[in-house]
Write an enzyme that holds these catalytic residues in place. Structure first.
Site, PDB file in Angstrom:
ATOM      1  N   GLU A   1     -15.321  47.172  20.681  1.00  0.00           N
ATOM      2  CA  GLU A   1     -14.968  48.436  20.024  1.00  0.00           C
ATOM      3  C   GLU A   1     -14.684  48.212  18.555  1.00  0.00           C
ATOM      4  OE1 GLU A   1     -13.883  52.546  19.320  1.00  0.00           O
ATOM      5  OE2 GLU A   1     -12.707  50.812  18.802  1.00  0.00           O
TER       6      GLU A   1
ATOM      7  N   SER B   1     -19.427  56.645  24.835  1.00  0.00           N
ATOM      8  CA  SER B   1     -19.929  55.680  23.861  1.00  0.00           C
ATOM      9  C   SER B   1     -21.058  56.324  23.075  1.00  0.00           C
ATOM     10  CB  SER B   1     -20.442  54.437  24.598  1.00  0.00           C
ATOM     11  OG  SER B   1     -21.166  53.596  23.730  1.00  0.00           O
ATOM     12  N   SER B   2     -21.414  55.684  21.965  1.00  0.00           N
ATOM     13  CA  SER B   2     -22.604  56.086  21.202  1.00  0.00           C
ATOM     14  C   SER B   2     -23.676  54.997  21.228  1.00  0.00           C
ATOM     15  CB  SER B   2     -22.224  56.395  19.755  1.00  0.00           C
ATOM     16  OG  SER B   2     -21.352  57.490  19.686  1.00  0.00           O
TER      17      SER B   2
ATOM     18  N   THR C   1     -20.015  45.285  22.898  1.00  0.00           N
ATOM     19  CA  THR C   1     -18.938  45.665  21.992  1.00  0.00           C
ATOM     20  C   THR C   1     -17.556  45.268  22.492  1.00  0.00           C
ATOM     21  OG1 THR C   1     -17.901  47.577  20.897  1.00  0.00           O
ATOM     22  CG2 THR C   1     -18.784  47.928  23.092  1.00  0.00           C
TER      23      THR C   1
ATOM     24  N   ARG D   1     -19.755  49.452  30.882  1.00  0.00           N
ATOM     25  CA  ARG D   1     -18.713  50.065  30.064  1.00  0.00           C
ATOM     26  C   ARG D   1     -17.341  49.812  30.682  1.00  0.00           C
ATOM     27  NH1 ARG D   1     -17.802  51.630  24.865  1.00  0.00           N
ATOM     28  NH2 ARG D   1     -17.043  53.771  24.644  1.00  0.00           N
TER      29      ARG D   1
ATOM     30  N   ASP E   1     -11.884  55.074  22.490  1.00  0.00           N
ATOM     31  CA  ASP E   1     -13.052  55.951  22.437  1.00  0.00           C
ATOM     32  C   ASP E   1     -12.838  57.226  23.242  1.00  0.00           C
ATOM     33  OD1 ASP E   1     -14.597  54.561  20.680  1.00  0.00           O
ATOM     34  OD2 ASP E   1     -16.017  53.776  22.142  1.00  0.00           O
TER      35      ASP E   1
ATOM     36  N   THR F   1     -19.622  46.918  17.186  1.00  0.00           N
ATOM     37  CA  THR F   1     -20.544  46.475  18.211  1.00  0.00           C
ATOM     38  C   THR F   1     -21.472  45.388  17.713  1.00  0.00           C
ATOM     39  OG1 THR F   1     -21.722  48.475  17.571  1.00  0.00           O
ATOM     40  CG2 THR F   1     -20.684  48.514  19.673  1.00  0.00           C
TER      41      THR F   1
ATOM     42  N   GLY G   1     -22.537  50.022  15.261  1.00  0.00           N
ATOM     43  CA  GLY G   1     -22.173  50.987  14.234  1.00  0.00           C
ATOM     44  C   GLY G   1     -21.314  52.138  14.696  1.00  0.00           C
ATOM     45  N   GLY G   2     -20.660  52.043  15.874  1.00  0.00           N
ATOM     46  CA  GLY G   2     -19.825  53.133  16.321  1.00  0.00           C
ATOM     47  C   GLY G   2     -20.616  54.408  16.539  1.00  0.00           C
TER      48      GLY G   2
END
Length: 646
Positions: A468, A513-514, A466, A145, A488, A448, A540-541
């Site tokens: 973003e 993050s997701s 990603t 990340r 984010d 992503t 997909g965020g």
């Protein structure tokens, strides 16, 4: 009888360039052996490219591009790979065919994806990886990340300085303030060092050749360039690469080469990731982030920020779900913990009795009762995520670990708050005593890509990667797009109650993050982890969590094949009164806002505020069978599955 489906428009020429990479790879469907050898010049079989349509970019990572109906699952023997683009899938498959490991395939897939889908991923962004090592029967979680620069303050995204309270220009996302220290290459380097077998240098050859020789812009990429053209025009590098001299988007079929990227990848191939994090490339990243062209606010990345970046190994987050063991990504991703919490709540309901009806290749039509229960469980899980989950190196979870949020009795109590026939609207976070954290409206999160891979040695990887939002920060240097990952973070440092937010900006911190790369294992009679049986994940965020839950329930509760599980209607909810039902699916009547669709009407009768906006998931799923693997790729993007034919 062999059936051939059309190559997606705009990618055929690029595939010709990597046709030599396809030896040993095929896409055998359940109907027929649609081998790569059956298609012209060895190109892989894939469904026709989707048609671009408008979408709500506040809730979707990229522009929606329709739906490919009737996709069939792919059966392979000992290895398989699925990415969001057939060019990347083909290149990674060749590495597997040559005996390479899943870690080797990841390097190839990521570097090629950075060329053919720069709107979603690339070396200027970050990634999370779960890796299963078959020999040691071990799981490792790699955190690549992005991080905030050392000069970032808690108001870094809020205003230009402590004396100038103007918002970053033209907005936080398109300013240099959104750019975090990229982490993808350090992650790939670490995974390859631990698990790779092919020489690092050789793994860059497919992407370097593609960058030099060029490829045709696909329908999906062309649609996103057109959508993003005004923002891309602000950056000199992005404008020259993606736009025509008159400022219009380069169209589908335009042959795009990237000699700057070839040079960058060549340096990394020769000198390792250090060539990116130090030296000329690092200086270009810092200078580009600080550029004030077109009135953009400069970011504060430094050479020390880049040189000091480290990908981290973390403890995978593994929980039981019925007869399976599910492993996901720990913090700073909220994906693993929120998926696990959702499943832990759903374990208290008999979802197996609520499977889809009129089952077909597209996954049938979900039952309203199932959509209701799953959406309510997600609301409860998101409520805890939104309040408590962030980079736990900076903000500890309640009790100092995920255990409190995932306690079986706690989740059973949460499940008891779900009404069988009426939506709760907005859920309250659980009470963990005097935790000094505030609450606030959540930032939208975006885009992503995802790679699922298993190799002939039994190793497996799930990596979500990603930049973003689509095209990240719109800043481009040395052939690649720089992320906008810092958006984010919560732009406001404190909540409506005046308490500090868990996901506020701090120097060196990683934004929440997701991303939810997921590995699925059998659970033995003794309750321990058994054999690996599945790999999945999605872009997909913040909606990634919902997409992955949908796929897991489809696979494990409803016994859909992987293609049906990823093709089925997209549905779910974050912690808002709105429940999403993907209007791009052929089973959903999205006309008049869904007023005539039976599922939508049933949910609204339960009190759900239903949106039928088109979804832009990019799920992939690989599942072990008695004689190999079976895989599916999301019909909402350009993805394919390839492997060795049985």
């Amino acid at each position: 009888m062999r059936r051939m489906r059309a190559i997606p428009a705009g990618v055929g020429a690029a595939l010709l360039l990597v046709a030599g990479l396809l030896t040993g790879c095929s896409a055998e469907t359940t109907e027929a052996a649609d081998s790569c050898a059956d298609a012209p010049n060895g190109t892989p079989i894939a469904a026709a490219g989707p048609t671009a349509t408008a979408t709500d970019l506040a809730t979707n990572p990229e522009i929606a591009t329709g739906y490919r109906t009737g996709m069939t699952p792919v059966r392979t023997h000992s290895y398989a790979v699925s990415t969001a683009n057939p060019v990347a899938t083909a290149a990674a498959c060749r590495i597997l065919a040559a005996g390479g490991t899943a870690a080797d395939a990841l390097v190839v897939a990521q570097t090629v994806l950075g060329l053919v889908e720069p709107q979603a991923s690339g070396i200027g962004g970050g990634a999370f990886l779960l890796y299963y090592d078959a020999a040691g029967k071990s799981i490792e979680a790699y955190d690549g990340r992005e991080t905030a620069p050392a000069a970032a303050t808690e108001n870094y995204l809020r205003w230009i300085s402590e004396t100038d309270h103007t918002a970053p220009q033209p907005n936080p996302r398109a300013s240099g303030r959104s750019i975090g220290v990229p982490g993808a290459l350090r992650l790939l380097e670490a995974a390859h060092r631990d698990h790779g077998e092919q020489p690092w240098h050789d793994l860059f050859t497919p992407a370097i050749d593609l960058a030099d020789n060029g490829f045709d812009i696909s329908a999906r990429l062309a649609s996103q360039i057109e959508e993003s053209a005004p923002a891309l025009a602000r950056d000199p590098g992005a404008r020259a690469y993606f736009l025509q001299p008159d400022g219009t988007a380069k169209p589908q079929g335009h042959h795009l080469s990237n000699p700057a990227m070839a040079k960058t990848l060549g340096a990394i191939a020769t000198d390792g990731a250090d060539a990116f994090y130090t030296g000329a490339i690092a200086r270009d990243i810092v200078d580009t982030a600080a550029d004030t062209a077109a009135g953009r606010t400069a970011g504060r990345l430094s050479l020390d920020d880049l040189a000091g970046y480290q990908a981290k190994k973390r403890t995978p987050l593994c929980t039981d779900y019925r007869t399976h063991h599910i492993c996901g990504m720990p913090t700073p991703s909220s994906g693993g913990i929120t998926v696990a919490a959702t499943l832990g709540i759903l374990e208290n309901f008999d979802l197996g009795a609520l499977g889809p009806h009129d089952l077909d290749r597209d996954g049938g039509e979900p039952a309203a009762e199932a959509v209701h229960l799953i959406s309510e469980a997600e609301r409860l899980a998101y409520a805890d995520r939104d309040k408590y989950v962030a980079d736990s190196d900076f903000v500890p979870l309640p009790g100092g670990s995920p255990d409190a949020l995932l306690d079986k009795q706690y989740l059973k109590d949460r499940a008891a708050t779900i009404g069988p026939a009426h939506a709760m609207g907005t859920a309250r976070a659980g009470d963990f005593g005097p935790v000094p954290l505030g609450t606030a409206p959540q930032q939208p999160e975006h885009g992503t890509s995802h790679i699922s891979v298993v190799d002939r040695h039994g190793n497996a990887a799930a990596m979500t990667t990603t930049v973003e939002s689509a095209f990240g920060s719109y800043h481009m240097t040395d052939g690649f797009v720089l992320n906008n990952q810092l958006t984010d973070f919560s732009a406001e440092p404190t909540g409506t109650d005046g308490l500090p937010l868990a996901n506020r900006v701090s120097p060196g911190k990683r934004p929440r993050s997701s991303m939810s790369p997921t590995l699925i294992f059998d659970r033995t009679a003794g309750g321990t982890r058994g054999d690996l049986v599945g790999v999945t994940g999605s872009p997909g965020g913040s909606v990634i969590i919902q997409f992955v839950v949908k796929a897991l329930v489809g696979l494990l509760d409803w016994h859909l094949d992987p293609q049906q599980a990823v093709s089925q209607v997209a549905f779910g909810a974050a912690n808002t009164p709105v429940t999403g039902v993907g209007g791009e699916h052929p089973a959903i009547d999205a006309t008049s806002g869904g007023d005539h669709d039976p599922l939508v009407r049933a949910l609204r009768a339960m009190g759900h505020q239903v949106s039928v906006d088109q979804q832009s998931s990019g799920l992939s799923a690989l599942q072990r069978t008695s004689d190999g693997w079976i895989g599916g790729a999301d019909p909402r993007r350009e993805g394919t599955v390839l492997g060795d034919a049985r």
